[in-house]
Motif scaffolding. Structure first.
Motif, PDB file in Angstrom:
ATOM      1  N   ALA A  89       0.816  -1.216   0.000  1.00 45.08           N
ATOM      2  CA  ALA A  89       0.000   0.000   0.000  1.00 45.08           C
ATOM      3  C   ALA A  89       0.850   1.267   0.000  1.00 45.08           C
ATOM      4  O   ALA A  89       0.374   2.340  -0.329  1.00 45.08           O
ATOM      5  CB  ALA A  89      -0.938  -0.001   1.203  1.00 45.08           C
ATOM      6  N   GLY A  90       2.113   1.159   0.391  1.00 42.76           N
ATOM      7  CA  GLY A  90       3.020   2.296   0.360  1.00 42.76           C
ATOM      8  C   GLY A  90       3.118   3.007   1.690  1.00 42.76           C
ATOM      9  O   GLY A  90       2.755   2.472   2.736  1.00 42.76           O
ATOM     10  N   ASP A  91       3.643   4.230   1.638  1.00 46.85           N
ATOM     11  CA  ASP A  91       3.679   5.061   2.838  1.00 46.85           C
ATOM     12  C   ASP A  91       3.132   6.439   2.503  1.00 46.85           C
ATOM     13  O   ASP A  91       3.086   6.844   1.356  1.00 46.85           O
ATOM     14  CB  ASP A  91       5.066   5.118   3.478  1.00 46.85           C
ATOM     15  CG  ASP A  91       6.123   5.812   2.647  1.00 46.85           C
ATOM     16  OD1 ASP A  91       5.797   6.451   1.641  1.00 46.85           O
ATOM     17  OD2 ASP A  91       7.299   5.729   3.014  1.00 46.85           O
ATOM     18  N   ASP A 132       8.204  -2.019 -11.586  1.00 50.48           N
ATOM     19  CA  ASP A 132       9.454  -1.484 -12.131  1.00 50.48           C
ATOM     20  C   ASP A 132       9.534   0.041 -12.017  1.00 50.48           C
ATOM     21  O   ASP A 132      10.394   0.668 -12.615  1.00 50.48           O
ATOM     22  CB  ASP A 132       9.615  -1.914 -13.592  1.00 50.48           C
ATOM     23  CG  ASP A 132       8.515  -1.355 -14.493  1.00 50.48           C
ATOM     24  OD1 ASP A 132       7.547  -0.749 -13.973  1.00 50.48           O
ATOM     25  OD2 ASP A 132       8.625  -1.529 -15.722  1.00 50.48           O
ATOM     26  N   HIS A 133       8.618   0.617 -11.233  1.00 46.42           N
ATOM     27  CA  HIS A 133       8.626   2.071 -11.070  1.00 46.42           C
ATOM     28  C   HIS A 133       7.948   2.450  -9.749  1.00 46.42           C
ATOM     29  O   HIS A 133       7.226   1.655  -9.154  1.00 46.42           O
ATOM     30  CB  HIS A 133       7.934   2.752 -12.250  1.00 46.42           C
ATOM     31  CG  HIS A 133       6.477   2.441 -12.366  1.00 46.42           C
ATOM     32  ND1 HIS A 133       5.997   1.240 -12.846  1.00 46.42           N
ATOM     33  CD2 HIS A 133       5.383   3.178 -12.056  1.00 46.42           C
ATOM     34  CE1 HIS A 133       4.670   1.246 -12.835  1.00 46.42           C
ATOM     35  NE2 HIS A 133       4.270   2.412 -12.357  1.00 46.42           N
ATOM     36  N   LEU A 134       8.221   3.654  -9.341  1.00 46.71           N
ATOM     37  CA  LEU A 134       7.628   4.211  -8.135  1.00 46.71           C
ATOM     38  C   LEU A 134       6.518   5.176  -8.560  1.00 46.71           C
ATOM     39  O   LEU A 134       6.656   5.908  -9.541  1.00 46.71           O
ATOM     40  CB  LEU A 134       8.709   4.977  -7.368  1.00 46.71           C
ATOM     41  CG  LEU A 134       8.492   5.291  -5.907  1.00 46.71           C
ATOM     42  CD1 LEU A 134       8.305   4.015  -5.099  1.00 46.71           C
ATOM     43  CD2 LEU A 134       9.684   6.081  -5.375  1.00 46.71           C
ATOM     44  N   VAL A 135       5.417   5.175  -7.807  1.00 46.52           N
ATOM     45  CA  VAL A 135       4.323   6.108  -8.055  1.00 46.52           C
ATOM     46  C   VAL A 135       4.275   7.082  -6.871  1.00 46.52           C
ATOM     47  O   VAL A 135       4.295   6.652  -5.714  1.00 46.52           O
ATOM     48  CB  VAL A 135       2.968   5.380  -8.187  1.00 46.52           C
ATOM     49  CG1 VAL A 135       1.840   6.384  -8.405  1.00 46.52           C
ATOM     50  CG2 VAL A 135       3.016   4.358  -9.312  1.00 46.52           C
ATOM     51  N   ILE A 136       4.258   8.362  -7.181  1.00 45.76           N
ATOM     52  CA  ILE A 136       4.157   9.398  -6.156  1.00 45.76           C
ATOM     53  C   ILE A 136       2.891  10.194  -6.450  1.00 45.76           C
ATOM     54  O   ILE A 136       2.792  10.871  -7.473  1.00 45.76           O
ATOM     55  CB  ILE A 136       5.372  10.342  -6.147  1.00 45.76           C
ATOM     56  CG1 ILE A 136       6.663   9.552  -5.974  1.00 45.76           C
ATOM     57  CG2 ILE A 136       5.231  11.394  -5.053  1.00 45.76           C
ATOM     58  CD1 ILE A 136       7.488   9.485  -7.201  1.00 45.76           C
ATOM     59  N   GLU A 137       1.916  10.075  -5.547  1.00 41.09           N
ATOM     60  CA  GLU A 137       0.702  10.870  -5.643  1.00 41.09           C
ATOM     61  C   GLU A 137       0.799  11.934  -4.565  1.00 41.09           C
ATOM     62  O   GLU A 137       1.258  11.649  -3.453  1.00 41.09           O
ATOM     63  CB  GLU A 137      -0.539  10.013  -5.417  1.00 41.09           C
ATOM     64  CG  GLU A 137      -0.768   8.978  -6.493  1.00 41.09           C
ATOM     65  CD  GLU A 137      -2.052   8.222  -6.265  1.00 41.09           C
ATOM     66  OE1 GLU A 137      -3.127   8.811  -6.494  1.00 41.09           O
ATOM     67  OE2 GLU A 137      -1.982   7.063  -5.833  1.00 41.09           O
ATOM     68  N   ARG A 148       2.732  11.312 -10.278  1.00 37.81           N
ATOM     69  CA  ARG A 148       3.971  11.200 -11.040  1.00 37.81           C
ATOM     70  C   ARG A 148       4.506   9.781 -10.887  1.00 37.81           C
ATOM     71  O   ARG A 148       4.189   9.090  -9.928  1.00 37.81           O
ATOM     72  CB  ARG A 148       5.050  12.162 -10.528  1.00 37.81           C
ATOM     73  CG  ARG A 148       4.606  13.573 -10.423  1.00 37.81           C
ATOM     74  CD  ARG A 148       5.667  14.514  -9.863  1.00 37.81           C
ATOM     75  NE  ARG A 148       6.155  14.313  -8.520  1.00 37.81           N
ATOM     76  CZ  ARG A 148       5.480  14.526  -7.400  1.00 37.81           C
ATOM     77  NH1 ARG A 148       4.219  14.859  -7.442  1.00 37.81           N
ATOM     78  NH2 ARG A 148       6.033  14.375  -6.227  1.00 37.81           N
ATOM     79  N   THR A 149       5.365   9.387 -11.809  1.00 40.15           N
ATOM     80  CA  THR A 149       6.061   8.109 -11.707  1.00 40.15           C
ATOM     81  C   THR A 149       7.549   8.344 -11.855  1.00 40.15           C
ATOM     82  O   THR A 149       7.983   9.314 -12.478  1.00 40.15           O
ATOM     83  CB  THR A 149       5.582   7.098 -12.776  1.00 40.15           C
ATOM     84  OG1 THR A 149       5.849   7.637 -14.077  1.00 40.15           O
ATOM     85  CG2 THR A 149       4.105   6.794 -12.617  1.00 40.15           C
TER      86      THR A 149
END
Length: 151
Positions: A89-91, A132-137, A148-149
């Motif tokens: 779920a991320g941080d 294979d990528h990070l998602v930044i909301e 963004r990714t």
């Protein structure tokens, strides 16, 4: 600055995901600023209550003195290891200013401080699909929601 209610109205799906990550555990981390300007991190608890992000601090604590002197704060969600299988779920992080509010009428905590957060920024970071990528909301006061990714 905004209340949590405003973020829920502006970006409801994002706000719900952030709330879920914050709700994954009881203990969060709060960053405050010491008198000399250096950062201090401490364990804390917070709640989403009636459209506000709220928290309290024990009386005579160093972090309470920090916040009363300089209300700039950041709160980080519980840190959980990614699962062996399945989606993480991320941080999540929230930053803004602590605004002191009245103690609840039945509070047994003499000298404690009770606050709501005037929110400047909210961020949610997680591993995308495929992994294979990070998602930044994020949500920022004045500019709203953004995704963004990063590879």
């Amino acid at each position: 600055m905004a209340s949590w209610r405003e973020i829920e109205k502006d970006a409801p799906e994002f706000a719900e995901r952030v709330r879920k990550v914050f709700g994954a555990g009881k203990h969060k981390t709060i960053a405050t600023l010491r008198a000399d300007g250096s950062p201090r991190i401490s364990g804390s608890e917070c709640e989403f209550d009636d459209g506000e992000l709220t928290f309290g601090m024990m009386g005579d604590s160093r972090k309470l003195a920090d916040v009363r002197r300089d209300p700039r704060i950041a709160i980080h969600s519980p840190t959980l290891d990614p699962p062996e299988e399945g989606r993480w779920a991320g941080d999540a992080k929230v930053s803004g200013r602590a605004v002191e509010s009245a103690a609840p009428p039945d509070s047994p905590h003499d000298g404690a401080g009770f606050f709501r957060v005037d929110i400047a920024e909210v961020a949610l970071t997680y591993v995308g699909e495929p992994a294979d990528h990070l998602v930044i909301e994020s949500w920022h006061a004045g500019s709203g929601y953004r995704r963004r990714t990063r590879a």
